[in-house]
Design a protein around this motif. Sequence first.
Motif, mmCIF file in Angstrom:
data_model
loop_
_atom_site.group_PDB
_atom_site.id
_atom_site.type_symbol
_atom_site.label_atom_id
_atom_site.label_comp_id
_atom_site.label_asym_id
_atom_site.label_seq_id
_atom_site.Cartn_x
_atom_site.Cartn_y
_atom_site.Cartn_z
ATOM 1 N N SER A 63 68.248 47.105 26.646
ATOM 2 C CA SER A 63 69.255 47.570 27.598
ATOM 3 C C SER A 63 68.721 48.692 28.479
ATOM 4 O O SER A 63 68.876 48.678 29.706
ATOM 5 N N ASP A 64 68.054 49.666 27.860
ATOM 6 C CA ASP A 64 67.520 50.792 28.620
ATOM 7 C C ASP A 64 66.329 50.369 29.476
ATOM 8 O O ASP A 64 66.152 50.865 30.596
ATOM 9 N N TYR A 65 65.527 49.439 28.940
ATOM 10 C CA TYR A 65 64.415 48.903 29.729
ATOM 11 C C TYR A 65 64.931 48.277 31.014
ATOM 12 O O TYR A 65 64.404 48.532 32.107
ATOM 13 N N SER A 66 65.970 47.470 30.898
ATOM 14 C CA SER A 66 66.540 46.822 32.082
ATOM 15 C C SER A 66 67.073 47.847 33.074
ATOM 16 O O SER A 66 66.896 47.706 34.291
ATOM 17 N N SER B 44 58.060 40.522 30.943
ATOM 18 C CA SER B 44 58.273 41.114 29.632
ATOM 19 C C SER B 44 58.399 40.036 28.573
ATOM 20 O O SER B 44 59.099 39.038 28.777
ATOM 21 N N THR B 45 57.702 40.230 27.438
ATOM 22 C CA THR B 45 57.767 39.296 26.321
ATOM 23 C C THR B 45 58.097 40.064 25.053
ATOM 24 O O THR B 45 57.440 41.059 24.745
ATOM 25 N N THR B 46 59.114 39.610 24.317
ATOM 26 C CA THR B 46 59.508 40.222 23.052
ATOM 27 C C THR B 46 59.329 39.217 21.934
ATOM 28 O O THR B 46 59.826 38.089 22.013
ATOM 29 N N ILE B 47 58.600 39.613 20.881
ATOM 30 C CA ILE B 47 58.339 38.747 19.739
ATOM 31 C C ILE B 47 58.767 39.459 18.456
ATOM 32 O O ILE B 47 58.377 40.616 18.233
ATOM 33 N N VAL C 31 56.865 44.284 21.888
ATOM 34 C CA VAL C 31 57.079 43.935 23.291
ATOM 35 C C VAL C 31 55.801 44.160 24.091
ATOM 36 O O VAL C 31 55.062 45.117 23.837
ATOM 37 N N THR C 32 55.554 43.275 25.043
ATOM 38 C CA THR C 32 54.496 43.473 26.028
ATOM 39 C C THR C 32 55.097 43.342 27.419
ATOM 40 O O THR C 32 55.793 42.367 27.709
ATOM 41 N N VAL C 33 54.841 44.334 28.253
ATOM 42 C CA VAL C 33 55.311 44.330 29.638
ATOM 43 C C VAL C 33 54.098 44.464 30.546
ATOM 44 O O VAL C 33 53.211 45.294 30.288
ATOM 45 N N GLY C 34 54.036 43.656 31.589
ATOM 46 C CA GLY C 34 52.910 43.777 32.507
ATOM 47 C C GLY C 34 52.985 42.771 33.631
ATOM 48 O O GLY C 34 53.939 41.993 33.745
#
Length: 208
Positions: free
Chosen positions: A104-107, A201-204, A175-178
């Motif tokens: 939520s905060d990332y968004s 963004s990818t969340t695993i 998470v990986t963001v790039g």
Amino acid sequence: MKKGGWKTAFDEGNNSVTYTDLKKTSLGGNSIFNNVNFGVLLGHGSYSTTAEDDNVKYTYFWLWNNNNNASTPVRFADFDFGGSDPVNGLRWMTVIACNMLNSSDYSSMKNNSRLPINDNLHLLNGVNGAFYGVPTVGTYYATNLLGGVSIKQSWINAGQQAYAHYSLANSVNFVTVGWPDCQNDTLTSYSSPDSDDGLQSTTIKVSP
């Protein structure tokens, strides 16, 4: 990492690293990570459930001070990751702290251009939710990286391999963001970021 020929530029612990070291230069900081290729920052993190006066919900990084047994926060948005130097500039950053990439905060930060990712950073690895500090995460991370596994997959593998030895009640999400062009970066083979393509963004879930 030293086994692969990598050298430590700095290794700061409690009471040594300061917010001045970490903050972006526009806020009077030194952005010390932007002078190395690969950075790891370990600490505590929290997320907000309400927005600040600028209508943005932030996550916060906390530094512990042993001298007074206290910790103070700084907004994640006050950092700046990505070095412009083609040889010594920061390409890949990992922030190991709970909630730093809370969805939520990332968004909210992303939608308001308040993420600490500049056009020079390739990838940012982190955690959405709780992080459990098991001692082998770093070892598995380095082993994967030196084995030629991608930066992104090395981070995921490190969590899966480390937490496989523990029974955790709560989920752990890495998470990986790039930038899209950099999703398959390895330590020795990587692409230049193209910020026109937008962040990916990818969340695993790495455990249980």
